[in-house]
Design an enzyme around this catalytic site. Structure first.
Site, PDB file in Angstrom:
ATOM      1  N   ASP A   1     -19.312  21.322-116.913  1.00 20.28           N
ATOM      2  CA  ASP A   1     -18.793  22.456-116.152  1.00 20.28           C
ATOM      3  C   ASP A   1     -18.759  22.094-114.667  1.00 20.28           C
ATOM      4  O   ASP A   1     -19.683  21.470-114.139  1.00 20.28           O
ATOM      5  CB  ASP A   1     -19.680  23.695-116.384  1.00 20.28           C
ATOM      6  CG  ASP A   1     -18.980  24.975-115.978  1.00 20.28           C
ATOM      7  OD1 ASP A   1     -18.643  25.777-116.874  1.00 20.28           O
ATOM      8  OD2 ASP A   1     -18.777  25.191-114.759  1.00 20.28           O
TER       9      ASP A   1
ATOM     10  N   VAL B   1     -11.695  31.874-118.156  1.00 23.85           N
ATOM     11  CA  VAL B   1     -10.625  30.990-118.633  1.00 23.85           C
ATOM     12  C   VAL B   1     -10.243  31.426-120.049  1.00 23.85           C
ATOM     13  O   VAL B   1     -11.068  31.359-120.962  1.00 23.85           O
ATOM     14  CB  VAL B   1     -11.062  29.511-118.615  1.00 23.85           C
ATOM     15  CG1 VAL B   1      -9.960  28.628-119.182  1.00 23.85           C
ATOM     16  CG2 VAL B   1     -11.423  29.064-117.202  1.00 23.85           C
TER      17      VAL B   1
ATOM     18  N   HIS C   1     -20.329  27.507-123.922  1.00 21.33           N
ATOM     19  CA  HIS C   1     -21.123  26.834-122.897  1.00 21.33           C
ATOM     20  C   HIS C   1     -22.412  26.341-123.538  1.00 21.33           C
ATOM     21  O   HIS C   1     -23.138  27.138-124.153  1.00 21.33           O
ATOM     22  CB  HIS C   1     -21.516  27.797-121.779  1.00 21.33           C
ATOM     23  CG  HIS C   1     -20.362  28.385-121.024  1.00 21.33           C
ATOM     24  ND1 HIS C   1     -20.003  27.974-119.772  1.00 21.33           N
ATOM     25  CD2 HIS C   1     -19.481  29.362-121.364  1.00 21.33           C
ATOM     26  CE1 HIS C   1     -18.958  28.679-119.352  1.00 21.33           C
ATOM     27  NE2 HIS C   1     -18.623  29.532-120.303  1.00 21.33           N
TER      28      HIS C   1
ATOM     29  N   GLN D   1     -15.764  36.247-119.180  1.00 18.66           N
ATOM     30  CA  GLN D   1     -14.823  35.153-119.436  1.00 18.66           C
ATOM     31  C   GLN D   1     -13.831  35.036-118.291  1.00 18.66           C
ATOM     32  O   GLN D   1     -13.269  36.042-117.847  1.00 18.66           O
ATOM     33  CB  GLN D   1     -14.071  35.400-120.751  1.00 18.66           C
ATOM     34  CG  GLN D   1     -13.145  34.257-121.141  1.00 18.66           C
ATOM     35  CD  GLN D   1     -12.403  34.510-122.454  1.00 18.66           C
ATOM     36  OE1 GLN D   1     -12.395  35.633-122.963  1.00 18.66           O
ATOM     37  NE2 GLN D   1     -11.801  33.482-122.995  1.00 18.66           N
TER      38      GLN D   1
ATOM     39  N   ASN E   1     -18.484  33.555-123.764  1.00 26.23           N
ATOM     40  CA  ASN E   1     -18.126  34.750-123.005  1.00 26.23           C
ATOM     41  C   ASN E   1     -16.789  35.262-123.526  1.00 26.23           C
ATOM     42  O   ASN E   1     -15.819  34.497-123.613  1.00 26.23           O
ATOM     43  CB  ASN E   1     -17.994  34.413-121.517  1.00 26.23           C
ATOM     44  CG  ASN E   1     -19.294  33.918-120.912  1.00 26.23           C
ATOM     45  OD1 ASN E   1     -20.376  34.353-121.297  1.00 26.23           O
ATOM     46  ND2 ASN E   1     -19.200  32.999-119.973  1.00 26.23           N
TER      47      ASN E   1
ATOM     48  N   HIS F   1     -13.869  28.715-125.751  1.00 24.16           N
ATOM     49  CA  HIS F   1     -14.825  27.662-125.425  1.00 24.16           C
ATOM     50  C   HIS F   1     -16.226  28.228-125.484  1.00 24.16           C
ATOM     51  O   HIS F   1     -16.441  29.436-125.366  1.00 24.16           O
ATOM     52  CB  HIS F   1     -14.556  27.087-124.030  1.00 24.16           C
ATOM     53  CG  HIS F   1     -14.638  28.109-122.932  1.00 24.16           C
ATOM     54  ND1 HIS F   1     -13.621  29.005-122.682  1.00 24.16           N
ATOM     55  CD2 HIS F   1     -15.615  28.398-122.038  1.00 24.16           C
ATOM     56  CE1 HIS F   1     -13.962  29.786-121.671  1.00 24.16           C
ATOM     57  NE2 HIS F   1     -15.181  29.441-121.268  1.00 24.16           N
TER      58      HIS F   1
HETATM   59  P1  5GP Z   1     -15.862  31.361-118.781  1.00 30.10           P
HETATM   60  O1  5GP Z   1     -16.228  32.106-117.517  1.00 30.10           O
HETATM   61  O2  5GP Z   1     -14.405  31.547-119.115  1.00 30.10           O
HETATM   62  O3  5GP Z   1     -16.766  31.612-119.941  1.00 30.10           O
HETATM   63  O4  5GP Z   1     -16.097  29.837-118.451  1.00 30.10           O
HETATM   64  C1  5GP Z   1     -15.198  29.080-117.737  1.00 30.10           C
HETATM   65  C2  5GP Z   1     -15.972  27.929-117.130  1.00 30.10           C
HETATM   66  O5  5GP Z   1     -15.053  26.926-116.735  1.00 30.10           O
HETATM   67  C3  5GP Z   1     -16.773  28.308-115.888  1.00 30.10           C
HETATM   68  O6  5GP Z   1     -18.146  28.081-116.123  1.00 30.10           O
HETATM   69  C4  5GP Z   1     -16.200  27.410-114.797  1.00 30.10           C
HETATM   70  O7  5GP Z   1     -17.185  26.919-113.911  1.00 30.10           O
HETATM   71  C5  5GP Z   1     -15.552  26.292-115.584  1.00 30.10           C
HETATM   72  N1  5GP Z   1     -14.427  25.694-114.909  1.00 30.10           N
HETATM   73  C6  5GP Z   1     -13.424  26.349-114.251  1.00 30.10           C
HETATM   74  N2  5GP Z   1     -12.536  25.470-113.765  1.00 30.10           N
HETATM   75  C7  5GP Z   1     -12.978  24.233-114.132  1.00 30.10           C
HETATM   76  C8  5GP Z   1     -12.460  22.907-113.912  1.00 30.10           C
HETATM   77  O8  5GP Z   1     -11.415  22.679-113.292  1.00 30.10           O
HETATM   78  N3  5GP Z   1     -13.197  21.876-114.413  1.00 30.10           N
HETATM   79  C9  5GP Z   1     -14.350  22.080-115.120  1.00 30.10           C
HETATM   80  N4  5GP Z   1     -14.999  20.987-115.570  1.00 30.10           N
HETATM   81  N5  5GP Z   1     -14.856  23.316-115.343  1.00 30.10           N
HETATM   82  C10 5GP Z   1     -14.174  24.379-114.855  1.00 30.10           C
END
Ligand code: 5GP
Length: 110
Positions: A29, A92, A98, A90, A83, A96
């Protein structure tokens, strides 16, 4: 339009990829919340857990988490989080999980 994670999977956006198989790709991440914080994203662009199809090998996420946890030496334990939607935090819209470890992870989450 491909999601951010599809662009990572296709190597258009760089990421530190630690594991991949035919179903998932896992990478560190960009904003880690623990010493080990790995995103396990499905190769398929399912938007989130709420859209998970009845059929399909989504057990691959769990298999990948177990294998990566062993690879990363998370002997003391770890947490796997998905998430879902706005209230779930969430950001993205690409299914997925974590994988968090390397320290004691508090409960309840914020
Ligand atoms: P969510 O909030 O959707 O459950 O998790 C999305 C995750 O993607 C977040 O923890 C965020 O830090 C990670 N993330 C967002 N953009 C990027 C990126 O460009 N590269 C990587 N490696 N992680 C990302």
């Amino acid at each position: 339009m491909a999601t951010l994670f599809t662009r990572i999977i296709q190597r258009e956006i760089p990421a530190d990829i630690v594991y991949e198989d035919e179903h998932v790709v896992a990478f560190r991440d960009i904003n880690p919340q623990a010493p080990v914080h790995i995103v396990i994203a499905t190769r398929e662009e399912t938007p989130g857990l709420a859209q998970l199809p009845d059929q399909g090998d989504h057990r691959a996420i769990l298999n990948a988490a177990r294998l990566i946890a062993e690879q990363q030496g998370l002997k003391g334990g770890y947490r796997l989080v998905i998430n879902q939607g706005e209230d779930g935090g969430q950001t993205v819209p690409h299914l997925h999980a974590h994988l968090l470890g390397g320290r004691a992870i508090g409960w309840p989450p914020g």
